[in-house]
Design an enzyme around this catalytic site. Structure first.
Site, PDB file in Angstrom:
ATOM      1  N   HIS A  88      -3.277 -11.218 -12.883  1.00  6.83           N
ATOM      2  CA  HIS A  88      -4.571 -11.302 -12.180  1.00  6.83           C
ATOM      3  C   HIS A  88      -5.595 -11.557 -13.289  1.00  6.83           C
ATOM      4  O   HIS A  88      -5.886 -10.658 -14.076  1.00  6.83           O
ATOM      5  CB  HIS A  88      -4.806  -9.966 -11.458  1.00  6.83           C
ATOM      6  CG  HIS A  88      -6.202  -9.712 -11.013  1.00  6.83           C
ATOM      7  ND1 HIS A  88      -6.534  -9.488  -9.702  1.00  6.83           N
ATOM      8  CD2 HIS A  88      -7.366  -9.619 -11.700  1.00  6.83           C
ATOM      9  CE1 HIS A  88      -7.836  -9.267  -9.597  1.00  6.83           C
ATOM     10  NE2 HIS A  88      -8.359  -9.339 -10.800  1.00  6.83           N
ATOM     11  N   ARG A 136       0.787  -1.258   0.000  1.00  2.69           N
ATOM     12  CA  ARG A 136       0.000   0.000   0.000  1.00  2.69           C
ATOM     13  C   ARG A 136       0.808   1.291   0.000  1.00  2.69           C
ATOM     14  O   ARG A 136       0.220   2.372   0.019  1.00  2.69           O
ATOM     15  CB  ARG A 136      -0.987   0.039   1.172  1.00  2.69           C
ATOM     16  CG  ARG A 136      -1.942  -1.133   1.242  1.00  2.69           C
ATOM     17  CD  ARG A 136      -2.795  -1.278   0.012  1.00  2.69           C
ATOM     18  NE  ARG A 136      -3.876  -2.244   0.186  1.00  2.69           N
ATOM     19  CZ  ARG A 136      -4.504  -2.827  -0.816  1.00  2.69           C
ATOM     20  NH1 ARG A 136      -4.146  -2.583  -2.064  1.00  2.69           N
ATOM     21  NH2 ARG A 136      -5.482  -3.671  -0.601  1.00  2.69           N
ATOM     22  N   ASN A 166       0.023  -1.967  -7.526  1.00  2.00           N
ATOM     23  CA  ASN A 166      -1.187  -1.119  -7.564  1.00  2.00           C
ATOM     24  C   ASN A 166      -1.238  -0.176  -6.368  1.00  2.00           C
ATOM     25  O   ASN A 166      -2.177  -0.160  -5.582  1.00  2.00           O
ATOM     26  CB  ASN A 166      -2.463  -1.967  -7.657  1.00  2.00           C
ATOM     27  CG  ASN A 166      -2.630  -2.928  -6.494  1.00  2.00           C
ATOM     28  OD1 ASN A 166      -1.661  -3.284  -5.834  1.00  2.00           O
ATOM     29  ND2 ASN A 166      -3.854  -3.332  -6.229  1.00  2.00           N
ATOM     30  N   ASN A 221     -11.237 -10.529  -4.589  1.00  2.00           N
ATOM     31  CA  ASN A 221     -11.185 -10.632  -6.040  1.00  2.00           C
ATOM     32  C   ASN A 221      -9.963 -11.451  -6.442  1.00  2.00           C
ATOM     33  O   ASN A 221      -8.840 -11.035  -6.153  1.00  2.00           O
ATOM     34  CB  ASN A 221     -11.097  -9.222  -6.644  1.00  2.00           C
ATOM     35  CG  ASN A 221     -11.257  -9.252  -8.151  1.00  2.00           C
ATOM     36  OD1 ASN A 221     -11.428 -10.306  -8.748  1.00  2.00           O
ATOM     37  ND2 ASN A 221     -11.164  -8.092  -8.770  1.00  2.00           N
ATOM     38  N   ASP A 237      -2.049 -12.885  -1.157  1.00  2.00           N
ATOM     39  CA  ASP A 237      -2.811 -11.738  -1.649  1.00  2.00           C
ATOM     40  C   ASP A 237      -3.202 -10.842  -0.467  1.00  2.00           C
ATOM     41  O   ASP A 237      -4.326 -10.346  -0.383  1.00  2.00           O
ATOM     42  CB  ASP A 237      -4.035 -12.165  -2.468  1.00  2.00           C
ATOM     43  CG  ASP A 237      -4.678 -10.989  -3.208  1.00  2.00           C
ATOM     44  OD1 ASP A 237      -4.088  -9.899  -3.233  1.00  2.00           O
ATOM     45  OD2 ASP A 237      -5.782 -11.179  -3.766  1.00  2.00           O
ATOM     46  N   PHE A 293     -12.370  -4.878  -2.569  1.00  2.00           N
ATOM     47  CA  PHE A 293     -12.052  -6.302  -2.523  1.00  2.00           C
ATOM     48  C   PHE A 293     -10.786  -6.526  -1.683  1.00  2.00           C
ATOM     49  O   PHE A 293      -9.857  -5.722  -1.734  1.00  2.00           O
ATOM     50  CB  PHE A 293     -11.753  -6.805  -3.941  1.00  2.00           C
ATOM     51  CG  PHE A 293     -12.937  -6.816  -4.871  1.00  2.00           C
ATOM     52  CD1 PHE A 293     -13.845  -7.864  -4.849  1.00  2.00           C
ATOM     53  CD2 PHE A 293     -13.123  -5.798  -5.807  1.00  2.00           C
ATOM     54  CE1 PHE A 293     -14.923  -7.898  -5.732  1.00  2.00           C
ATOM     55  CE2 PHE A 293     -14.195  -5.825  -6.695  1.00  2.00           C
ATOM     56  CZ  PHE A 293     -15.097  -6.873  -6.660  1.00  2.00           C
ATOM     57  N   GLY A 294     -10.742  -7.641  -0.960  1.00  2.00           N
ATOM     58  CA  GLY A 294      -9.470  -8.064  -0.375  1.00  2.00           C
ATOM     59  C   GLY A 294      -9.471  -8.168   1.138  1.00  2.00           C
ATOM     60  O   GLY A 294     -10.242  -7.505   1.832  1.00  2.00           O
ATOM     61  N   ASP A 335      -1.522  -6.466 -11.359  1.00  2.00           N
ATOM     62  CA  ASP A 335      -2.428  -7.044 -10.352  1.00  2.00           C
ATOM     63  C   ASP A 335      -3.388  -6.016  -9.746  1.00  2.00           C
ATOM     64  O   ASP A 335      -3.033  -4.886  -9.454  1.00  2.00           O
ATOM     65  CB  ASP A 335      -1.662  -7.722  -9.224  1.00  2.00           C
ATOM     66  CG  ASP A 335      -2.619  -8.371  -8.234  1.00  2.00           C
ATOM     67  OD1 ASP A 335      -3.516  -9.093  -8.688  1.00  2.00           O
ATOM     68  OD2 ASP A 335      -2.496  -8.116  -7.029  1.00  2.00           O
TER      69      ASP A 335
END
Ligand SMILES: [Zn+2]
Length: 423
Positions: free
Chosen positions: A177, A62, A92, A276, A303, A321-322, A150
């Site tokens: 992904h 992050r 990402n 996801n 993930d 998601f996640g 991803d």
């Protein structure tokens, strides 16, 4: 830093086919054939497994840009507490890691404050937009170990082909992904019985399988390794099995939530069951476990996807998601794959967390061979424990596994001869 002798542990090092009760020596931060001549620390490893430091190939740290969810520092502490000495982080971020200076920023940050080895990946396309290829060559110079979009997926097959060909020039792995955007649309959970009952938009398994098939075709065409991240569908396992039998350099990865849970859990509308690709049906869980057992799926990962409480605490449709993963993955996989289903033994599990990911992204890790960096994970495979999310080192708390009773966990993580975490 003192030298180490780890006594009487069961050393499992699949990279050199070693599995025996023995002592392991660390001198000057490296694995040594002989004990240190100087004063050294002794660790009793009786009834414990001594393995090469585990590698998680699929982690979202992050940073830059979303440090309210996680930072390089907190994510790496969670990794250490999960038994991981090396992690591969996804691009990402905000801004996305699609250029050499962002990669350099992440590597600098990791050098300054990460407890474990952090290996960045770079985006395949600029801004993860799927439109224009990122500057892959300069990111390689800055230290990326793979490329992936991803969180996103390159939809244009010609763009993906060119990226794969470009990666081949650098002997760089391409990780994907697998998701067809048009087929998924606004889907938020597995398309099936439960999505119909709950009135939530479905994310069909075919939308994953169709991109897995695309990647198999491109891996064959370009003769370059493509790694399919976080597989969720039984159909993906069948495609991968056939492709690998034909010698195509394609690999697949499994995350624990896809075998620990099914789409039925979504009936609670708890957004900690939103990921996801989504949780799928019982038959997918069985096919994924079978795929691990027969060697179709060769890499395990988490993930690890932290999100802040206020982001997840919204309607199911609107939540990101996640879920977290680093501190529960080893316990979940030991519990489900080794103890409960006996799909694999300890040796295979360690292979899937060490040699296999190290080979895919060409890391000089995942081995206890003499001269290697002394990255070591000590595991108590039979320890029964309960995961408590309040004990997590992550900045976030988005996990569906709070209160789960697990069997087996890491009890000590060592990086370059130094204990960075112990139970
Ligand atoms: Zn993903």
């Amino acid at each position: 830093m003192m030298d180490l002798t780890i006594k009487n542990g069961r050393i499992i090092d699949p990279s050199i086919a070693r599995d025996e009760i023995a002592d392991l020596y660390v001198v000057d931060g490296r694995i040594s054939a002989r004990p240190s001549g100087a004063e050294c620390e002794t660790i009793d490893a009786r009834n414990l497994v001594v393995a090469p430091g585990l590698i998680d190939i699929h982690v979202h740290l992050r940073e830059p840009g979303q440090s309210h969810k996680e930072t390089v520092e907190t994510g790496s502490q969670a990794a250490a507490a999960g038994g991981f000495s090396s992690i591969v982080c996804m691009p990402n971020t905000d801004p996305p890691a699609d250029n050499a200076s962002t990669i350099a920023w992440i590597t600098d940050r990791a050098r300054a404050c990460a407890a474990v080895n952090v290996y960045p990946t770079g985006a395949i396309t600029k801004g993860l937009s799927g439109q224009e290829m990122a500057s892959i060559g300069s990111m390689v110079q800055a230290g990326i170990v793979a490329i992936t979009d991803d969180g996103h997926c390159v939809q244009n097959h010609e763009m993906m082909r060119r990226a794969v060909e470009y990666a081949r020039m650098f002997d760089l792995a391409v990780m994907d992904h697998c998701q067809d955007y048009d087929m998924v649309g606004s889907g938020v959970m597995h398309e099936g019985y439960w999505s119909t009952v709950l009135g939530l938009a479905g994310w069909p398994r075919t939308a994953e399988e169709i991109v897995v098939a695309r990647n198999i075709l491109l891996a064959e065409l370009c003769n370059t390794r493509i790694h399919c991240q976080h597989l969720s569908s039984g159909g993906s396992v069948r495609l991968l099995r056939d492709a690998r039998a034909r010698g195509i350099p394609v690999t697949g990865e499994l995350c624990p939530h896809h075998i620990a849970l099914t789409d039925e859990f979504v009936s609670s509308f708890d957004t900690n069951y939103k990921m996801n690709p989504p949780l799928r049906a019982r038959e997918d869980v069985e096919a994924l476990i079978e795929g691990v057992a027969d060697g179709t799926i060769t890499i395990l990962g988490s993930d690890h996807a932290p999100h802040a409480f206020f982001e997840k605490e919204v309607e199911f449709d609107r939540a990101p998601f996640g879920i977290l993963g680093l501190e529960t993955e080893l316990g979940l996989f030991l519990t489900i794959l080794v103890h409960r289903t006996k799909a694999i033994d300890l040796n295979r599990l360690i292979t899937m967390y060490t040699v296999n990911p190290a080979t895919l992204v060409r890391l000089p890790k995942g081995t206890l061979g003499v001269g290697a960096d002394a990255d070591i994970t000590m595991i108590d495979p039979d320890l029964e424990w309960t995961f408590r999310k309040q004990d997590s080192f992550s900045l976030s708390r988005n996990t569906p596994f709070d209160g789960w009773e697990l069997k087996g966990r890491a009890v000590r993580t060592i990086v370059a001869g130094k204990t960075i975490w112990k139970a």
